[in-house]
Design an enzyme around this catalytic site. Structure first.
Site, PDB file in Angstrom:
ATOM      1  N   GLU A  94       0.824  -1.200   0.000  1.00  0.00           N
ATOM      2  CA  GLU A  94       0.000   0.000   0.000  1.00  0.00           C
ATOM      3  C   GLU A  94       0.865   1.259   0.000  1.00  0.00           C
ATOM      4  O   GLU A  94       1.951   1.290   0.591  1.00  0.00           O
ATOM      5  CB  GLU A  94      -0.935  -0.022   1.219  1.00  0.00           C
ATOM      6  CG  GLU A  94      -1.811  -1.276   1.177  1.00  0.00           C
ATOM      7  CD  GLU A  94      -2.893  -1.339   2.255  1.00  0.00           C
ATOM      8  OE1 GLU A  94      -3.838  -2.090   2.049  1.00  0.00           O
ATOM      9  OE2 GLU A  94      -2.772  -0.646   3.278  1.00  0.00           O
TER      10      GLU A  94
ATOM     11  N   CYS B 211       3.576   8.376   1.342  1.00  0.00           N
ATOM     12  CA  CYS B 211       4.106   7.382   2.278  1.00  0.00           C
ATOM     13  C   CYS B 211       4.248   6.061   1.514  1.00  0.00           C
ATOM     14  O   CYS B 211       3.246   5.513   1.041  1.00  0.00           O
ATOM     15  CB  CYS B 211       3.103   7.280   3.435  1.00  0.00           C
ATOM     16  SG  CYS B 211       3.546   6.056   4.645  1.00  0.00           S
TER      17      CYS B 211
ATOM     18  N   CYS C 223       6.379  -7.233   6.976  1.00  0.00           N
ATOM     19  CA  CYS C 223       7.558  -6.882   7.761  1.00  0.00           C
ATOM     20  C   CYS C 223       7.835  -8.006   8.744  1.00  0.00           C
ATOM     21  O   CYS C 223       6.920  -8.533   9.370  1.00  0.00           O
ATOM     22  CB  CYS C 223       7.345  -5.570   8.514  1.00  0.00           C
ATOM     23  SG  CYS C 223       8.803  -5.063   9.458  1.00  0.00           S
TER      24      CYS C 223
ATOM     25  N   CYS D 193       6.607  -5.629  15.438  1.00  0.00           N
ATOM     26  CA  CYS D 193       6.296  -4.701  16.531  1.00  0.00           C
ATOM     27  C   CYS D 193       4.843  -4.960  16.931  1.00  0.00           C
ATOM     28  O   CYS D 193       3.985  -5.162  16.074  1.00  0.00           O
ATOM     29  CB  CYS D 193       6.492  -3.256  16.075  1.00  0.00           C
ATOM     30  SG  CYS D 193       8.182  -2.933  15.542  1.00  0.00           S
TER      31      CYS D 193
ATOM     32  N   CYS E 159       1.713  -2.860  15.484  1.00  0.00           N
ATOM     33  CA  CYS E 159       1.720  -2.536  14.053  1.00  0.00           C
ATOM     34  C   CYS E 159       1.007  -3.612  13.231  1.00  0.00           C
ATOM     35  O   CYS E 159       1.327  -4.795  13.330  1.00  0.00           O
ATOM     36  CB  CYS E 159       3.157  -2.363  13.570  1.00  0.00           C
ATOM     37  SG  CYS E 159       3.291  -2.152  11.789  1.00  0.00           S
TER      38      CYS E 159
ATOM     39  N   GLU F  52      10.390  -2.585   6.728  1.00  0.00           N
ATOM     40  CA  GLU F  52      11.512  -1.927   7.397  1.00  0.00           C
ATOM     41  C   GLU F  52      12.549  -1.572   6.317  1.00  0.00           C
ATOM     42  O   GLU F  52      13.258  -2.451   5.809  1.00  0.00           O
ATOM     43  CB  GLU F  52      12.102  -2.885   8.450  1.00  0.00           C
ATOM     44  CG  GLU F  52      13.417  -2.444   9.051  1.00  0.00           C
ATOM     45  CD  GLU F  52      13.453  -0.987   9.514  1.00  0.00           C
ATOM     46  OE1 GLU F  52      12.632  -0.591  10.343  1.00  0.00           O
ATOM     47  OE2 GLU F  52      14.336  -0.245   9.022  1.00  0.00           O
TER      48      GLU F  52
ATOM     49  N   SER G 296      12.337   5.926   7.671  1.00  0.00           N
ATOM     50  CA  SER G 296      11.922   5.670   9.056  1.00  0.00           C
ATOM     51  C   SER G 296      12.327   4.247   9.406  1.00  0.00           C
ATOM     52  O   SER G 296      12.023   3.308   8.668  1.00  0.00           O
ATOM     53  CB  SER G 296      10.401   5.829   9.165  1.00  0.00           C
ATOM     54  OG  SER G 296       9.954   5.455  10.456  1.00  0.00           O
TER      55      SER G 296
ATOM     56  N   HIS H  97       9.362   4.811  20.586  1.00  0.00           N
ATOM     57  CA  HIS H  97       8.176   4.258  21.297  1.00  0.00           C
ATOM     58  C   HIS H  97       8.368   3.920  22.775  1.00  0.00           C
ATOM     59  O   HIS H  97       7.389   3.716  23.490  1.00  0.00           O
ATOM     60  CB  HIS H  97       7.613   3.034  20.575  1.00  0.00           C
ATOM     61  CG  HIS H  97       7.405   3.244  19.117  1.00  0.00           C
ATOM     62  ND1 HIS H  97       6.747   4.344  18.623  1.00  0.00           N
ATOM     63  CD2 HIS H  97       7.776   2.520  18.028  1.00  0.00           C
ATOM     64  CE1 HIS H  97       6.717   4.279  17.298  1.00  0.00           C
ATOM     65  NE2 HIS H  97       7.339   3.194  16.910  1.00  0.00           N
TER      66      HIS H  97
ATOM     67  N   CYS I 131      -1.104   5.686   9.873  1.00  0.00           N
ATOM     68  CA  CYS I 131       0.144   5.025  10.284  1.00  0.00           C
ATOM     69  C   CYS I 131      -0.163   3.686  10.934  1.00  0.00           C
ATOM     70  O   CYS I 131      -0.970   3.626  11.863  1.00  0.00           O
ATOM     71  CB  CYS I 131       0.838   5.839  11.358  1.00  0.00           C
ATOM     72  SG  CYS I 131       1.547   7.325  10.809  1.00  0.00           S
TER      73      CYS I 131
HETATM   74  N1  SAH Z   1       9.407  -0.022   9.662  1.00  0.00           N
HETATM   75  C1  SAH Z   1       9.607   1.362   9.748  1.00  0.00           C
HETATM   76  C2  SAH Z   1       8.725   2.186   8.840  1.00  0.00           C
HETATM   77  C3  SAH Z   1       7.272   1.792   8.729  1.00  0.00           C
HETATM   78  S1  SAH Z   1       6.266   2.055  10.129  1.00  0.00           S
HETATM   79  C4  SAH Z   1       9.504   1.829  11.188  1.00  0.00           C
HETATM   80  O1  SAH Z   1       9.081   1.064  12.031  1.00  0.00           O
HETATM   81  O2  SAH Z   1       9.887   2.956  11.449  1.00  0.00           O
HETATM   82  C5  SAH Z   1       6.003   3.810  10.100  1.00  0.00           C
HETATM   83  C6  SAH Z   1       5.625   4.407  11.464  1.00  0.00           C
HETATM   84  O3  SAH Z   1       4.300   4.000  11.865  1.00  0.00           O
HETATM   85  C7  SAH Z   1       6.547   3.934  12.555  1.00  0.00           C
HETATM   86  O4  SAH Z   1       6.937   4.974  13.397  1.00  0.00           O
HETATM   87  C8  SAH Z   1       5.674   2.952  13.305  1.00  0.00           C
HETATM   88  O5  SAH Z   1       6.135   2.763  14.587  1.00  0.00           O
HETATM   89  C9  SAH Z   1       4.318   3.629  13.215  1.00  0.00           C
HETATM   90  N2  SAH Z   1       3.213   2.730  13.538  1.00  0.00           N
HETATM   91  C10 SAH Z   1       3.160   1.393  13.340  1.00  0.00           C
HETATM   92  N3  SAH Z   1       1.968   0.911  13.766  1.00  0.00           N
HETATM   93  C11 SAH Z   1       1.261   1.953  14.236  1.00  0.00           C
HETATM   94  C12 SAH Z   1      -0.061   2.096  14.770  1.00  0.00           C
HETATM   95  N4  SAH Z   1      -0.877   1.055  14.875  1.00  0.00           N
HETATM   96  N5  SAH Z   1      -0.469   3.316  15.130  1.00  0.00           N
HETATM   97  C13 SAH Z   1       0.349   4.395  14.963  1.00  0.00           C
HETATM   98  N6  SAH Z   1       1.591   4.327  14.443  1.00  0.00           N
HETATM   99  C14 SAH Z   1       2.047   3.121  14.088  1.00  0.00           C
HETATM  100 FE1  SF4 Z   2       7.883  -3.420  10.806  1.00  0.00          FE
HETATM  101 FE2  SF4 Z   2       7.921  -0.788  11.277  1.00  0.00          FE
HETATM  102 FE3  SF4 Z   2       5.663  -2.220  11.657  1.00  0.00          FE
HETATM  103 FE4  SF4 Z   2       7.750  -2.536  13.311  1.00  0.00          FE
HETATM  104  S1  SF4 Z   2       6.515  -0.645  13.017  1.00  0.00           S
HETATM  105  S2  SF4 Z   2       6.537  -4.189  12.398  1.00  0.00           S
HETATM  106  S3  SF4 Z   2       9.469  -2.303  11.906  1.00  0.00           S
HETATM  107  S4  SF4 Z   2       6.689  -1.870   9.719  1.00  0.00           S
END
Ligand code: SAH
Ligand code: SF4
Length: 354
Positions: free
Chosen positions: A93, A106, A113, A117, A120, A164, A195, A219, A338
């Site tokens: 996406e 974006c 990934c 996390c 996410c 990532e 990021s 975080h 996000c």
């Molecule tokens: N993998 C990279 C880039 C993609 S995630 C990273 O982790 O930085 C982009 C941003 O969205 C990151 O800061 C991530 O922590 C945030 N993110 C992920 N899941 C989220 C959620 N459910 N609500 C708000 N932000 C989130």
């Molecule tokens: Fe991957 Fe970024 Fe989501 Fe963590 S926040 S699972 S590194 S996409």
């Protein structure tokens, strides 16, 4: 069928080599890039200042292939989400976020990934594969083709979609090269952001490889909590991550800053004590903090922090002299905010099956 090369994979330097191998002069590269990136022309036969022989040769050995758009979805607040079909049941996406003075795209760097996390949606899906440079740049082209017809433009590109980026270094760095190249997208280094959740060895390499901006998904300011929220922290703990950040800030010839992203999870990482801990960690670092209200997704185990809690957290940072803003949630109605991106992924890590 003969192997062909998708020229959207090649940086200016690689295109120079490509044209040299075809016996062409170096100026061909710039002519070619102008057609593709400035005139959105993807048909070799229409590139009229290339000789007929070269156009025929290109049709034989190369392609200019954009990824397929499966869906284009419009949110009520002007956000546009493209669901891109990469075949074999894999989707990624891409999201466009218009604002008063800019338009941010974006983009995704991987199908899914592997880093899992806990907050996410992409992480919950598992991982299939890295994207190629052409698939990364293709997302920008797809969006640009649509937006330029509407008189809109992309001013910023952020690697904050699925995946990532620092686990797909070569393709991401080559894509950054094209994003900054005046013969391609010509964006300033401040307008392109990688990021990362903190892949420290890659972050050390990135500091000397590409001048683009950096965002760190922090975080949590303590290892116990970060180990849980961002499991890669177990491998690369906060002190190693902060040392890599300092290295990034002093590398390169231009002044650098880092954006620290901090997702606000109710009762998990949003207390005043934790705000003070974060302020202490960032003391003396050239940093800006972006607080991101948690965006829920099906089966997510967290709640978004209350507005008053976020404001109190932000006040602590302000009072410690740290520039902080709270990210406005956009595109929520079409799951484009996000962390909500979850194109269909054929998981190869088997995580989603356990
Ligand atoms: N993998 C990279 C880039 C993609 S995630 C990273 O982790 O930085 C982009 C941003 O969205 C990151 O800061 C991530 O922590 C945030 N993110 C992920 N899941 C989220 C959620 N459910 N609500 C708000 N932000 C989130
Ligand atoms: Fe991957 Fe970024 Fe989501 Fe963590 S926040 S699972 S590194 S996409």
């Amino acid at each position: 069928m003969k192997d062909t090369i998708n020229l959207l994979n090649l940086t200016q330097e690689s295109l120079n080599n490509f044209f040299a191998e075809l016996g062409e002069k170096p100026y061909r590269t710039k002519q070619f890039m102008q057609w593709v990136y400035h005139k959105d022309q993807l048909d070799f036969n229409q590139m009229l200042n290339l000789s007929k022989g070269l156009r025929e040769k290109l049709s034989e050995v190369a392609t200019l292939e954009l990824p397929n758009i499966a869906k284009q979805i419009f949110s009520l607040d002007g956000v546009i989400k493209w669901v891109i079909d990469l075949g074999q049941n894999n989707h990624i996406e891409t999201v466009y976020i218009p604002e008063k003075d800019r338009g941010t795209l974006c983009i995704s760097s991987q199908v899914g990934c592997a880093l899992a996390c806990t907050f996410c949606s992409t992480g919950a899906q598992g991982f299939n594969r890295n994207l190629t440079t052409a698939e990364i740049i293709g997302q920008v082209m797809v969006a640009q083709l649509y937006l330029s017809n509407k008189g809109k433009r992309i001013s910023n590109v952020v690697f904050m979609g699925m995946g990532e980026p620092l686990l797909n270094e070569k393709a991401v760095y080559d894509a950054c090269d094209l994003l900054l190249d005046d013969w391609a997208f010509g964006l300033s280094r401040r307008k392109v952001t990688i990021s990362t959740s903190g892949v420290v060895p890659a972050l050390l390499r990135m500091a000397d490889t590409t001048p683009v901006s950096l965002a760190i998904s922090l975080h949590a300011a303590d290892d116990v909590l970060r180990d849980e929220l961002v499991p890669i922290n177990q491998k690369y703990p906060i002190d190693e991550l902060m040392a890599a950040c300092q290295n990034y800030l002093t590398a390169g010839t231009q002044e650098r800053h880092i954006l620290f992203e901090y997702v606000m999870l109710e009762g998990v990482n949003d207390s005043i004590r934790q705000a003070k801990q974060l302020a202490k960690l960032l003391k003396g670092v050239s940093a800006k903090v972006n607080l991101i209200p948690f965006n829920p997704f099906p089966e997510s185990q967290y709640k978004t922090s209350k507005t008053a809690t976020i404001e109190a957290f932000q006040d602590v940072l302000f009072n410690n002299g740290i520039r902080t803003m709270t990210r406005k949630t956009r595109g929520e109605d079409v799951d484009a905010a996000c962390g909500q991106l979850a194109g269909k992924v054929v998981d190869k890590t088997k995580r989603t099956q356990t």
